[in-house]
Design an enzyme around this catalytic site. Sequence first.
Site, mmCIF file in Angstrom:
data_model
loop_
_atom_site.group_PDB
_atom_site.id
_atom_site.type_symbol
_atom_site.label_atom_id
_atom_site.label_comp_id
_atom_site.label_asym_id
_atom_site.label_seq_id
_atom_site.Cartn_x
_atom_site.Cartn_y
_atom_site.Cartn_z
ATOM 1 N N SER A 1 76.610 49.841 24.658
ATOM 2 C CA SER A 1 76.283 51.254 24.187
ATOM 3 C C SER A 1 77.260 51.956 23.370
ATOM 4 O O SER A 1 78.546 51.578 23.284
ATOM 5 C CB SER A 1 76.114 52.266 25.412
ATOM 6 O OG SER A 1 75.982 53.510 25.328
ATOM 7 N N TYR B 1 79.751 54.415 33.474
ATOM 8 C CA TYR B 1 78.798 54.131 32.549
ATOM 9 C C TYR B 1 79.452 53.461 31.286
ATOM 10 O O TYR B 1 79.363 52.309 30.779
ATOM 11 C CB TYR B 1 77.814 55.165 32.160
ATOM 12 C CG TYR B 1 76.664 54.537 31.291
ATOM 13 C CD1 TYR B 1 75.655 53.543 31.800
ATOM 14 C CD2 TYR B 1 76.584 54.701 29.921
ATOM 15 C CE1 TYR B 1 74.819 53.020 31.204
ATOM 16 C CE2 TYR B 1 75.789 54.284 29.157
ATOM 17 C CZ TYR B 1 74.779 53.341 29.776
ATOM 18 O OH TYR B 1 73.860 52.864 28.726
#
Length: 268
Positions: free
Chosen positions: A142, A156
């Site tokens: 990401s 995350y």
Amino acid sequence: MTQARPLSLITGASAGIGAAFAHALATRGHDLVLTARRTDRLDALAQELSHQHGIHATAITCDLADPDGAEQLCATLAARGLHVDWLINNAGYGVPGRFDQNDWQVHADFLRVLVTAPTELAWRLIGGMRERRYGRIVNVASLAGHVPGTAGHTLYAASKAYMIKFSQSLALENQHLGVHACALCPGFTRSEFHDVTGTRPLVSKMPDFMWQDASAVVQEGIEAVERGDAVHVTGRFNRAVKGLFKLMPDRLALKVSAKQSKRYRAHE
């Protein structure tokens, strides 16, 4: 199931980027093994792609939060005489809220799915790729792995930063044998991700130019791993964001990230 075509194993294949990878690789003539926890969606997707593209797609329900999940999945493939040519480590989700507000088991499951399982799958499958002198590993990371961490969704960005560094090392160790590893780093992508984390009301306010469709992300990812890129950030806007944060002093970057994250992170 006999293997006459390249075989792609896609985790988290029931929706979003995983399903988009399934469509794109089926179009390229790959046989597919699709894994996720939702059996009904997997079966429907496997039947659809087999019918449309004349390939063999099979669904294997697998919960990668299970400590034995990755090993059992690879054992199933071996028992069927299948070798994986493309590994798409896509399974993932977010855990909203402040770190201490969730039970440890929630965090432990998250780390297994986003860190331990993809690492183990690569370890179990890369030996065969090296022997055959061909393989592709796409670790779906990401943009969050390139910018400072934020309040909320505490693990995350950390998990995605790990996947970026892991992919770089895999690429360097194996590229001379025709095995390419790439960390694919999308930003905001149209999928169910934000519905699951409960942040849809927040992110729906983000301007359209910040978003990409899953199919566009996947196309960039396939092209990047084929080129041998160890890391690829998708979309011009996301690459600009990465570049901007790289130029900022750490203290300023953290302040900017903290301010902007309130637009898309739930942390209380």
